[in-house]
Design an enzyme around this catalytic site. Structure first.
Site, mmCIF file in Angstrom:
data_model
loop_
_atom_site.group_PDB
_atom_site.id
_atom_site.type_symbol
_atom_site.label_atom_id
_atom_site.label_comp_id
_atom_site.label_asym_id
_atom_site.label_seq_id
_atom_site.Cartn_x
_atom_site.Cartn_y
_atom_site.Cartn_z
ATOM 1 C CB CYS A 57 -0.911 -0.034 1.272
ATOM 2 S SG CYS A 57 -1.808 1.656 1.409
ATOM 3 C CD GLN A 95 -5.233 13.543 14.339
ATOM 4 O OE1 GLN A 95 -5.496 13.608 13.457
ATOM 5 N NE2 GLN A 95 -6.232 14.124 15.258
ATOM 6 C CD GLU A 153 -11.661 8.924 23.649
ATOM 7 O OE1 GLU A 153 -11.393 9.961 23.076
ATOM 8 O OE2 GLU A 153 -11.797 7.970 23.349
ATOM 9 C CB CYS A 172 -12.110 13.966 10.578
ATOM 10 S SG CYS A 172 -13.382 12.944 11.844
HETATM 11 C C1 LIG Z 1 -11.201 12.376 15.865
HETATM 12 S S1 LIG Z 1 -10.729 11.555 17.461
HETATM 13 C C2 LIG Z 1 -9.911 12.705 18.276
HETATM 14 C C3 LIG Z 1 -8.761 12.167 19.293
HETATM 15 C C4 LIG Z 1 -7.637 13.322 19.590
HETATM 16 N N1 LIG Z 1 -8.178 14.615 19.886
HETATM 17 C C5 LIG Z 1 -6.468 13.378 18.714
HETATM 18 O O1 LIG Z 1 -6.241 14.430 18.013
HETATM 19 O O2 LIG Z 1 -5.825 12.470 18.643
HETATM 20 C C6 LIG Z 1 -12.110 11.454 18.328
HETATM 21 C C7 LIG Z 1 -12.199 10.636 19.617
HETATM 22 O O3 LIG Z 1 -13.443 10.848 20.237
HETATM 23 C C8 LIG Z 1 -13.719 9.429 20.934
HETATM 24 N N2 LIG Z 1 -15.089 9.387 21.094
HETATM 25 C C9 LIG Z 1 -16.104 9.237 20.180
HETATM 26 N N3 LIG Z 1 -17.235 9.122 20.511
HETATM 27 C C10 LIG Z 1 -17.038 9.593 21.728
HETATM 28 C C11 LIG Z 1 -18.049 10.021 22.558
HETATM 29 N N4 LIG Z 1 -19.442 9.532 22.425
HETATM 30 N N5 LIG Z 1 -17.762 10.297 23.969
HETATM 31 C C12 LIG Z 1 -16.394 10.562 24.272
HETATM 32 N N6 LIG Z 1 -15.457 10.397 23.487
HETATM 33 C C13 LIG Z 1 -15.835 9.729 22.191
HETATM 34 C C14 LIG Z 1 -13.161 8.494 20.041
HETATM 35 O O4 LIG Z 1 -12.687 7.404 21.007
HETATM 36 C C15 LIG Z 1 -11.767 9.209 19.727
HETATM 37 O O5 LIG Z 1 -10.584 9.072 20.735
#
Ligand SMILES: C[S@@+](CC[C@H](N)C(=O)[O-])C[C@H]1O[C@@H](n2cnc3c(N)ncnc32)[C@H](O)[C@@H]1O
Length: 457
Positions: free
Chosen positions: A150, A279, A331, A406
């Site tokens: 890939c 990320q 989280e 995203c």
């Molecule tokens: C786009 S990631 C962002 C992670 C972090 N901010 C980073 O930049 O690495 C979204 C995060 O939200 C968490 N998540 C998803 N749904 C959630 C919820 N209902 N309550 C709390 N956290 C949640 C996921 O497990 C994930 O770690």
């Protein structure tokens, strides 16, 4: 919406689904190709669901992404392009300098049914197994496109993939792919994560076999082969006994080396375990986090409180911690919270508190555990923020809100609620959108990341 149609291309298509002003179209024949059409460097690009834009010049890819964000902000977010301030709010997209080998995580699937394009169907032989290891063919949960390489993942990841491909079908090993119809078979997924050695900066790799049961003796011959690659520092076995085919197992075993790998972002070292979010484009995450810090506009005197919602392994909050009074991270995934706490400790950060909880199910006393924040950072995954959380943020009225997204469609929807409210639910918006910065984290794919700065009106 038309899969694999390039922006600006003229084609004949068949409408397959229609609802109001929305329609899904299947492309039949191109009339005028896009001016910026190029030959895709990957041999699987036309069949694989990942790099749908690889045959478009990179500059045209980012232009198309920027245009898509503009349209969503106007049509879904209900912001007016005629507003004289709009042009200042919408920032030009930040392209990614690295367009290949940028992914630090790839999840390949083992399958009993190899997906073949129509022109290769005649090669299928009766009685010969059809096993595959690769990526799911778009729209098929049970058919896997066999891939040897890939172009988006690291070179070390491709070395491991080639070794596994070379031996896993050997009948002497007795390995079988999991069948998603009959729920039999052993191998479910091969997950490869690349980090970097904190001291040398050289790549370090985690290999995670997701299997339907715990049988380390079956994996031993492959483990012995791949552990001889210098970059491989961790081999994990996630066991998922459910009939489902997700890559997260209910039990995790270390077959070789360390339980996690490390990565450095903005001077902070992070431990990454098999199932925690990190990320996927480390190079561009550095750029993303710089943009977030710029939006935060920290005073730098250590007086401010930051609330980091959807904090994953604490990455955003921890990169800001040294300049603020305290960071509170929320989280849902317990393993990510435990990683975040360890990351804080390992980096000597004592002003960060990480709390596990579901932000879709917040109760009336949410917020009792932290003082009113000066800055809220919210980085939800694709579905965006739950209405309960939006209502909470509108009540909280933090002076600055940084929305990292995203998914520009749910981002535009949530910006509309935060800025304009929702009349039918008697919700009043209280924020002004100051800037919206798209950033390309995933070249060749349709995905777009946005960093939005909102200030209290
Ligand atoms: C786009 S990631 C962002 C992670 C972090 N901010 C980073 O930049 O690495 C979204 C995060 O939200 C968490 N998540 C998803 N749904 C959630 C919820 N209902 N309550 C709390 N956290 C949640 C996921 O497990 C994930 O770690």
């Amino acid at each position: 919406m038309c899969d694999r149609a390039l922006p600006g291309e003229r084609f004949i298509g068949r409408v397959t689904r229609k609802k109001g002003s929305y329609a899904e179209v299947q492309k039949i024949k191109t009339i005028t190709p896009h001016d910026d059409l190029v030959e895709a460097p990957c041999e699987y690009a036309s069949a694989c669901g990942g790099c749908k834009m690889q045959n478009l010049l990179y500059e045209a890819q980012v232009r198309a992404k920027e245009q898509q964000v503009h349209e969503l902000v106007i049509h879904v977010g209900k912001f007016s392009a005629n507003d004289p301030e709009f042009a200042n709010v919408m920032k030009p997209i930040v392209p990614c300098d690295i367009q290949f080998n940028y992914r630090n995580k790839m999840e390949f699937s083992f399958g009993t049914q190899k997906w073949l394009p129509v022109e290769e169907m005649h090669e299928r032989q009766e009685g010969v197994n059809d096993y595959a290891l690769g990526l799911h063919a778009p729209g098929f949960f049970d058919k896997v496109l066999n891939v040897q390489k890939c172009l988006l993942q690291s070179e070390a990841g491709n070395t491991v993939l080639a070794i596994v491909q070379d031996c896993w079908r050997d009948p002497e090993l007795g390995l079988s792919p999991f069948c998603v119809h009959k729920h039999v078979g052993f191998l479910k997924h091969l997950m490869l994560r690349t980090g970097s050695d904190v001291k040398t900066g050289l790549p370090e790799l985690m290999v995670n076999f997701v299997t339907s049961s715990y049988k380390p003796e079956l994996l031993k011959p492959i483990v012995d082969k791949i552990s001889s690659i210098p970059e491989v520092v961790s081999i994990i076995n996630n066991v998922n006994t459910s009939v489902g085919n997700t890559a997260v197992g209910e039990a995790e075993y270390i077959l070789y080396g360390k339980p996690s790998i490390s990565e450095v972002l903005r001077g902070i070292t992070f431990q990454i375990s098999a199932n925690s979010f990190f990320q996927t484009n480390t190079y561009q995450a550095e750029v993303l986090y710089r943009l977030i810090e710029e939006c935060a506009g920290l005073k730098g005197d250590g007086s401010e409180v930051v609330l980091d919602l959807f904090c994953g392994t604490g990455t955003i909050g921890l990169t800001l911690a040294k300049k603020v009074k305290h960071v509170y991270g929320y989280e849902m995934v317990p393993q990510a919270i435990s990683d975040a706490r360890q990351n804080a400790e390992k980096n000597g950060i004592s002003n960060a508190t990480f709390i596990q909880g579901d932000l879709n199910k917040i109760s009336d006393n949410f917020g009792d555990q932290f003082p009113r924040p000066d800055i809220v950072i919210s980085d939800p995954n694709r579905p965006g923020m739950h209405m309960k959380l939006i209502k909470y943020l509108l009540k909280l009225r933090a002076p600055r809100l940084i929305y990292v997204s995203c998914n520009p469609a749910t981002c535009a929807r949530d910006l509309d609620y935060l800025c304009h409210g929702l009349e039918e639910k008697n919700i009043k918006g209280c924020y002004k959108l100051k800037s919206l910065q798209p950033i390309d984290m995933f070249p060749h794919t349709p995905h777009i990341e946005c960093v939005c700065l909102l200030e209290l009106e």
